[in-house]
Design an enzyme around this catalytic site. Structure first.
Site, PDB file in Angstrom:
ATOM      1  N   ILE A 174       0.553  13.594  11.178  1.00 27.99           N
ATOM      2  CA  ILE A 174       0.060  12.349  10.580  1.00 27.99           C
ATOM      3  C   ILE A 174       0.292  11.178  11.523  1.00 27.99           C
ATOM      4  O   ILE A 174      -0.594  10.339  11.723  1.00 27.99           O
ATOM      5  CB  ILE A 174       0.720  12.112   9.215  1.00 27.99           C
ATOM      6  CG1 ILE A 174       0.336  13.227   8.231  1.00 27.99           C
ATOM      7  CG2 ILE A 174       0.322  10.747   8.650  1.00 27.99           C
ATOM      8  CD1 ILE A 174       1.136  13.240   6.952  1.00 27.99           C
ATOM      9  N   THR A 252       4.893   6.841   3.912  1.00 30.57           N
ATOM     10  CA  THR A 252       4.045   7.874   3.297  1.00 30.57           C
ATOM     11  C   THR A 252       4.648   9.251   3.515  1.00 30.57           C
ATOM     12  O   THR A 252       3.984  10.258   3.268  1.00 30.57           O
ATOM     13  CB  THR A 252       2.624   7.847   3.906  1.00 30.57           C
ATOM     14  OG1 THR A 252       2.724   8.043   5.326  1.00 30.57           O
ATOM     15  CG2 THR A 252       1.915   6.542   3.614  1.00 30.57           C
ATOM     16  N   ALA A 253       5.900   9.304   4.001  1.00 29.12           N
ATOM     17  CA  ALA A 253       6.539  10.587   4.311  1.00 29.12           C
ATOM     18  C   ALA A 253       7.255  11.124   3.075  1.00 29.12           C
ATOM     19  O   ALA A 253       6.636  11.757   2.219  1.00 29.12           O
ATOM     20  CB  ALA A 253       7.486  10.415   5.498  1.00 29.12           C
ATOM     21  N   ARG A 254       8.529  10.836   2.967  1.00 29.22           N
ATOM     22  CA  ARG A 254       9.316  11.193   1.790  1.00 29.22           C
ATOM     23  C   ARG A 254      10.307  10.065   1.537  1.00 29.22           C
ATOM     24  O   ARG A 254      10.828   9.451   2.471  1.00 29.22           O
ATOM     25  CB  ARG A 254      10.064  12.520   1.989  1.00 29.22           C
ATOM     26  CG  ARG A 254       9.186  13.759   1.969  1.00 29.22           C
ATOM     27  CD  ARG A 254       8.610  14.018   0.590  1.00 29.22           C
ATOM     28  NE  ARG A 254       7.831  15.249   0.522  1.00 29.22           N
ATOM     29  CZ  ARG A 254       6.518  15.321   0.738  1.00 29.22           C
ATOM     30  NH1 ARG A 254       5.853  14.217   1.068  1.00 29.22           N
ATOM     31  NH2 ARG A 254       5.883  16.468   0.640  1.00 29.22           N
ATOM     32  N   GLU A 282      10.750  10.402  -7.164  1.00 27.78           N
ATOM     33  CA  GLU A 282       9.322  10.223  -6.923  1.00 27.78           C
ATOM     34  C   GLU A 282       8.715   9.162  -7.835  1.00 27.78           C
ATOM     35  O   GLU A 282       7.881   8.386  -7.407  1.00 27.78           O
ATOM     36  CB  GLU A 282       8.591  11.563  -7.130  1.00 27.78           C
ATOM     37  CG  GLU A 282       7.128  11.550  -6.814  1.00 27.78           C
ATOM     38  CD  GLU A 282       6.836  11.473  -5.311  1.00 27.78           C
ATOM     39  OE1 GLU A 282       5.658  11.437  -4.966  1.00 27.78           O
ATOM     40  OE2 GLU A 282       7.776  11.431  -4.494  1.00 27.78           O
ATOM     41  N   HIS A 301       2.024   8.305  -4.814  1.00 27.18           N
ATOM     42  CA  HIS A 301       1.895   9.463  -3.913  1.00 27.18           C
ATOM     43  C   HIS A 301       0.429   9.910  -3.835  1.00 27.18           C
ATOM     44  O   HIS A 301       0.096  11.068  -4.043  1.00 27.18           O
ATOM     45  CB  HIS A 301       2.773  10.623  -4.396  1.00 27.18           C
ATOM     46  CG  HIS A 301       3.153  11.562  -3.286  1.00 27.18           C
ATOM     47  ND1 HIS A 301       4.286  12.318  -3.318  1.00 27.18           N
ATOM     48  CD2 HIS A 301       2.537  11.871  -2.110  1.00 27.18           C
ATOM     49  CE1 HIS A 301       4.379  13.064  -2.217  1.00 27.18           C
ATOM     50  NE2 HIS A 301       3.312  12.793  -1.469  1.00 27.18           N
ATOM     51  N   ALA A 303      -1.640   9.116  -1.069  1.00 26.27           N
ATOM     52  CA  ALA A 303      -2.189   9.071   0.288  1.00 26.27           C
ATOM     53  C   ALA A 303      -2.765  10.415   0.721  1.00 26.27           C
ATOM     54  O   ALA A 303      -3.766  10.469   1.439  1.00 26.27           O
ATOM     55  CB  ALA A 303      -1.118   8.615   1.275  1.00 26.27           C
TER      56      ALA A 303
END
Length: 343
Positions: A174, A252-254, A282, A301, A303
């Site tokens: 990404i 946008t990862a974690r 989350e 979430h 993306a």
């Protein structure tokens, strides 16, 4: 007799019924022309439990598993019921949840659609980088309240995207797509990735830096680091403090890659802006201060691949099955030795 180049391997789908419905729509697995063109039988049988008598009967002749979200673990017992299984083509990103050591021990070839899923995440990220430069979320809220014309010549000269510095954390699939999509813009792009040297960074069109330098020099930092034991909390309180006032963090990862408590303090204080497609947990608790923070944009979430973008994942998996059947090998293989660096 069909040759390796034109044969259609026996395949089955292994995923939850919800995943199959999302990937293939109301027509079900048989509705995927891409898979129907390269696999037998048609429609492909759907297995959401690999331990049943029906599953064992299907697995007995299966050469390729096309897997998706909710796929049960492909462990030793499953492999014993699938003596012909030699390949797994995953229609999503991470294979950690279902590809077990037993698969690697047998030598099962594994492919992932992570490259296809990287594109919508990268598109989202680039959109948010550009919107952050213009302070669009905050200014839109202010406009909704004021409901009057603003003076474009009176806007702070720090706003805008000309010559801004964007820091990319990790040259993941990404991260690399983001770098590529940023090329047309008048931005300076820095990269932190301990596995990418100056020469490779230059080939990507960016400058490699240390992580603290990246945070200190960037107007926007975008996080693309997989969550691993070594990267939990990587974006620490100290790094967030190094960001200049008014800078934006995009994740946008974690959620676990970022010290969320420190980010919350900085955002609530008005020192930093944030765009968070992921948090930890989350879904934040209803009373969490980030919900009401005007300089933070929270998205659910979204993306990654959704809606019509899921078709790209199926098409990539179908292409991988066709390559494997032709003896060309996977174009997007997952290597056992690289698992420690993958999400």
């Amino acid at each position: 007799m069909p040759t390796r180049s034109d044969r259609r391997p026996r395949a089955a789908l292994a995923m939850s019924r919800e995943a199959a419905a999302a990937l293939f729509g109301t027509a079900g697995p048989g509705g995927s022309a891409a898979l129907a063109a390269v696999c037998d039988p048609v429609p492909l049988p759907l297995l959401d439990d690999l331990t049943t008598a029906r599953a064992r009967a299907v697995l007995a002749g299966t050469e390729v598993l096309v897997t998706g979200w909710g796929c049960p673990p492909v462990d030793g017992a499953v492999l014993a019921a699938a003596p012909r299984l030699r390949a797994i083509a995953h229609t999503a990103g991470s294979v950690r949840g279902h590809v077990t050591e037993a698969c690697w021990e047998r030598g099962v070839e594994v492919s992932s659609a992570a490259a296809a899923n990287a594109l919508p995440v990268a598109e989202y990220t680039v959109a948010m980088i550009l919107l952050a430069g213009k302070r669009v979320p905050e200014r839109a809220r202010a406009y909704r309240v004021a409901r009057e014309r603003h003076d474009p010549l009176g806007v702070d000269r720090s706003l805008g995207n000309y010559g801004r510095t964007v820091g990319i954390c990790s040259a993941s699939l990404i991260g690399r797509r983001v770098i590529d999509l940023l090329r047309p813009y008048d931005l300076r792009v820095l990269l932190y990735d301990p596995y990418v040297g100056d020469e490779e960074a230059a080939a990507l069109g960016v400058r490699a830096t240390g992580i603290r330098e990246l945070f200190a020099a960037s107007d926007v930092v975008s996080v693309h680091t997989p969550l691993l034991p070594a990267t939990r909390g990587l974006v620490s309180r100290e790094l967030l403090a190094a960001l200049r006032p008014g800078a934006t963090l995009i994740n946008t990862a974690r959620g676990g890659v970022v010290d969320q408590e420190a980010l919350t303090e900085a955002a609530v204080a008005g020192r930093l802006h944030a765009v968070l497609d992921v948090t930890e947990p989350e879904v934040l608790p209803p009373g969490h201060p980030l919900w009401e923070c005007d300089n933070v944009l929270l998205t659910p979430h979204l993306a990654g691949s959704q809606g019509n973008e899921l078709r790209r994942l199926v098409e990539l998996a179908a292409g991988e099955v066709a390559r494997w059947a032709a003896g060309a090998g996977f174009a997007h293989p997952v290597r056992r030795e690289r698992l420690a660096f993958l999400a």
